[in-house]
Design a protein around this motif. Structure first.
Motif, mmCIF file in Angstrom:
data_model
loop_
_atom_site.group_PDB
_atom_site.id
_atom_site.type_symbol
_atom_site.label_atom_id
_atom_site.label_comp_id
_atom_site.label_asym_id
_atom_site.label_seq_id
_atom_site.Cartn_x
_atom_site.Cartn_y
_atom_site.Cartn_z
ATOM 1 N N LEU A 59 0.807 -1.218 0.000
ATOM 2 C CA LEU A 59 0.000 0.000 0.000
ATOM 3 C C LEU A 59 0.844 1.274 0.000
ATOM 4 N N GLN A 60 1.841 1.369 0.857
ATOM 5 C CA GLN A 60 2.602 2.613 0.949
ATOM 6 C C GLN A 60 3.348 2.916 -0.350
ATOM 7 N N GLN A 61 3.987 1.905 -0.934
ATOM 8 C CA GLN A 61 4.711 2.140 -2.188
ATOM 9 C C GLN A 61 3.751 2.489 -3.327
ATOM 10 N N ALA A 95 0.794 3.887 -2.973
ATOM 11 C CA ALA A 95 0.233 5.216 -2.689
ATOM 12 C C ALA A 95 1.163 6.318 -3.182
ATOM 13 N N ASN A 112 0.015 8.935 -5.991
ATOM 14 C CA ASN A 112 0.111 10.379 -5.790
ATOM 15 C C ASN A 112 0.846 11.028 -6.964
ATOM 16 N N LEU A 127 -0.540 12.747 -0.379
ATOM 17 C CA LEU A 127 -0.157 11.361 -0.174
ATOM 18 C C LEU A 127 -1.077 10.644 0.802
ATOM 19 N N GLU A 128 -1.488 11.323 1.856
ATOM 20 C CA GLU A 128 -2.349 10.660 2.849
ATOM 21 C C GLU A 128 -3.713 10.306 2.259
ATOM 22 N N ARG A 178 -3.283 7.373 -0.105
ATOM 23 C CA ARG A 178 -3.179 6.130 0.656
ATOM 24 C C ARG A 178 -4.549 5.677 1.145
ATOM 25 N N LEU A 206 -6.484 2.280 0.108
ATOM 26 C CA LEU A 206 -6.825 1.355 1.187
ATOM 27 C C LEU A 206 -8.305 0.980 1.120
#
Length: 152
Positions: free
Chosen positions: A15-17, A19, A23, A35-36, A39, A43
Protein backbone atom coordinates in the motif's frame (compact mmCIF):
# COMPACT_ATOMS: atom_id res chain seq x y z
CA UNK A 1 19.04 -0.54 -12.84
CA UNK A 2 18.18 -4.14 -13.40
CA UNK A 3 16.26 -5.43 -16.39
CA UNK A 4 14.46 -7.86 -14.11
CA UNK A 5 10.89 -6.67 -13.70
CA UNK A 6 8.35 -8.61 -11.66
CA UNK A 7 4.60 -8.06 -12.02
CA UNK A 8 2.13 -9.25 -9.42
CA UNK A 9 -1.17 -8.37 -7.82
CA UNK A 10 -0.71 -5.74 -5.14
CA UNK A 11 -1.64 -6.46 -1.53
CA UNK A 12 -2.02 -4.36 1.60
CA UNK A 13 1.70 -4.87 2.20
CA UNK A 14 2.35 -2.83 -0.97
CA UNK A 15 0.00 0.00 0.00
CA UNK A 16 2.60 2.61 0.95
CA UNK A 17 4.71 2.14 -2.19
CA UNK A 18 1.62 2.10 -4.43
CA UNK A 19 0.23 5.22 -2.69
CA UNK A 20 3.43 7.12 -3.52
CA UNK A 21 3.09 6.15 -7.19
CA UNK A 22 -0.65 6.91 -7.16
CA UNK A 23 0.11 10.38 -5.79
CA UNK A 24 2.69 10.92 -8.57
CA UNK A 25 0.14 9.71 -11.13
CA UNK A 26 -2.38 12.26 -9.87
CA UNK A 27 0.25 15.01 -10.03
CA UNK A 28 0.93 14.00 -13.66
CA UNK A 29 -2.76 14.75 -14.30
CA UNK A 30 -2.38 18.17 -12.63
CA UNK A 31 -3.95 17.29 -9.29
CA UNK A 32 -2.54 18.62 -6.01
CA UNK A 33 -0.25 16.32 -4.07
CA UNK A 34 -1.93 14.56 -1.15
CA UNK A 35 -0.16 11.36 -0.17
CA UNK A 36 -2.35 10.66 2.85
CA UNK A 37 -5.59 10.91 0.85
CA UNK A 38 -4.04 8.79 -1.91
CA UNK A 39 -3.18 6.13 0.66
CA UNK A 40 -6.66 6.27 2.21
CA UNK A 41 -8.33 6.06 -1.20
CA UNK A 42 -6.34 2.99 -2.21
CA UNK A 43 -6.82 1.35 1.19
CA UNK A 44 -10.59 1.71 0.82
CA UNK A 45 -10.54 0.25 -2.72
CA UNK A 46 -8.51 -2.75 -1.53
CA UNK A 47 -10.46 -3.33 1.70
CA UNK A 48 -13.82 -3.11 -0.08
CA UNK A 49 -12.55 -5.25 -2.98
CA UNK A 50 -13.56 -2.46 -5.36
CA UNK A 51 -10.49 -2.57 -7.57
CA UNK A 52 -7.63 -4.80 -8.62
CA UNK A 53 -4.14 -3.34 -8.58
CA UNK A 54 -1.09 -4.81 -10.28
CA UNK A 55 2.38 -3.59 -9.44
CA UNK A 56 5.64 -3.88 -11.32
CA UNK A 57 8.76 -4.13 -9.24
CA UNK A 58 12.42 -3.75 -10.11
CA UNK A 59 13.76 -7.06 -8.82
CA UNK A 60 17.26 -5.80 -8.14
CA UNK A 61 16.15 -2.70 -6.24
CA UNK A 62 13.09 -4.35 -4.63
CA UNK A 63 11.23 -1.17 -5.49
CA UNK A 64 7.74 -0.83 -6.93
CA UNK A 65 8.19 1.31 -10.05
CA UNK A 66 4.72 1.21 -11.59
CA UNK A 67 1.12 0.12 -11.17
CA UNK A 68 -2.18 -0.26 -12.92
CA UNK A 69 -5.62 -0.23 -11.33
CA UNK A 70 -8.69 -1.96 -12.74
CA UNK A 71 -12.28 -1.28 -11.77
CA UNK A 72 -15.06 -3.76 -12.49
CA UNK A 73 -17.90 -2.89 -14.81
CA UNK A 74 -20.58 -4.83 -16.66
CA UNK A 75 -22.06 -4.80 -20.14
CA UNK A 76 -25.84 -5.06 -20.18
CA UNK A 77 -25.88 -5.74 -23.91
CA UNK A 78 -23.50 -8.72 -23.79
CA UNK A 79 -24.39 -9.60 -20.18
CA UNK A 80 -20.69 -9.94 -19.35
CA UNK A 81 -18.14 -8.44 -17.01
CA UNK A 82 -15.84 -5.75 -18.30
CA UNK A 83 -12.88 -4.00 -16.69
CA UNK A 84 -11.96 -0.34 -16.73
CA UNK A 85 -8.22 0.14 -16.84
CA UNK A 86 -8.45 3.41 -14.96
CA UNK A 87 -4.85 4.07 -13.96
CA UNK A 88 -1.47 3.09 -15.34
CA UNK A 89 1.73 4.77 -14.19
CA UNK A 90 5.45 4.06 -14.30
CA UNK A 91 8.03 6.25 -12.60
CA UNK A 92 9.67 8.43 -15.22
CA UNK A 93 13.21 7.19 -14.59
CA UNK A 94 12.07 3.59 -15.22
CA UNK A 95 10.15 4.21 -18.45
CA UNK A 96 11.27 2.53 -21.65
CA UNK A 97 12.13 -0.78 -19.93
CA UNK A 98 8.86 -2.59 -20.67
CA UNK A 99 7.11 -1.99 -17.35
CA UNK A 100 3.98 -0.50 -18.91
CA UNK A 101 3.79 -3.41 -21.35
CA UNK A 102 4.02 -5.92 -18.52
CA UNK A 103 1.26 -4.12 -16.63
CA UNK A 104 -0.96 -4.14 -19.73
CA UNK A 105 -0.27 -7.85 -20.17
CA UNK A 106 -1.18 -8.53 -16.52
CA UNK A 107 -4.43 -6.57 -16.92
CA UNK A 108 -5.34 -8.50 -20.07
CA UNK A 109 -4.49 -11.85 -18.46
CA UNK A 110 -6.63 -10.95 -15.46
CA UNK A 111 -9.54 -9.86 -17.65
CA UNK A 112 -9.30 -13.15 -19.55
CA UNK A 113 -9.21 -15.12 -16.29
CA UNK A 114 -12.47 -13.48 -15.20
CA UNK A 115 -14.15 -14.19 -18.58
CA UNK A 116 -14.50 -10.46 -19.21
CA UNK A 117 -15.78 -9.07 -22.47
CA UNK A 118 -12.87 -6.62 -22.58
CA UNK A 119 -10.93 -3.75 -21.11
CA UNK A 120 -11.69 -0.07 -21.58
CA UNK A 121 -9.52 2.93 -20.84
CA UNK A 122 -9.19 6.60 -21.52
CA UNK A 123 -6.17 8.85 -21.58
CA UNK A 124 -5.47 12.52 -22.06
CA UNK A 125 -5.67 13.73 -25.64
CA UNK A 126 -2.08 14.98 -25.43
CA UNK A 127 -0.68 11.76 -23.91
CA UNK A 128 0.69 10.50 -27.23
CA UNK A 129 3.17 8.08 -25.63
CA UNK A 130 0.37 6.25 -23.82
CA UNK A 131 -1.82 6.26 -26.93
CA UNK A 132 0.93 4.56 -28.92
CA UNK A 133 1.39 1.70 -26.45
CA UNK A 134 -2.37 1.19 -26.14
CA UNK A 135 -2.81 1.07 -29.91
CA UNK A 136 0.18 -1.31 -30.27
CA UNK A 137 -1.67 -3.60 -27.87
CA UNK A 138 -4.86 -3.67 -29.93
CA UNK A 139 -6.87 -1.01 -28.09
CA UNK A 140 -9.01 0.91 -30.54
CA UNK A 141 -10.06 4.51 -30.25
CA UNK A 142 -13.83 4.81 -30.04
CA UNK A 143 -15.21 6.52 -33.12
CA UNK A 144 -18.73 5.16 -32.65
CA UNK A 145 -19.88 6.67 -29.36
CA UNK A 146 -19.60 10.02 -27.66
CA UNK A 147 -18.73 9.83 -23.99
CA UNK A 148 -20.42 12.16 -21.53
CA UNK A 149 -19.77 12.89 -17.90
CA UNK A 150 -21.82 14.73 -15.28
CA UNK A 151 -19.77 16.39 -12.56
CA UNK A 152 -21.65 16.50 -9.27
Amino acid sequence: MSNLLEVSKATLEDLQQIAILFNEYRIFYKQPTDLEKARAFLLERIEKDESVIFKVKDGELSKVIGFTQLYPSFSSISMKRSWILNDLYVLEEFRGRGAAQQLLDAAQDYANSTCAKGLSLSTAIDNIVAQRIYERNGYQRDNEFYNYYLTL
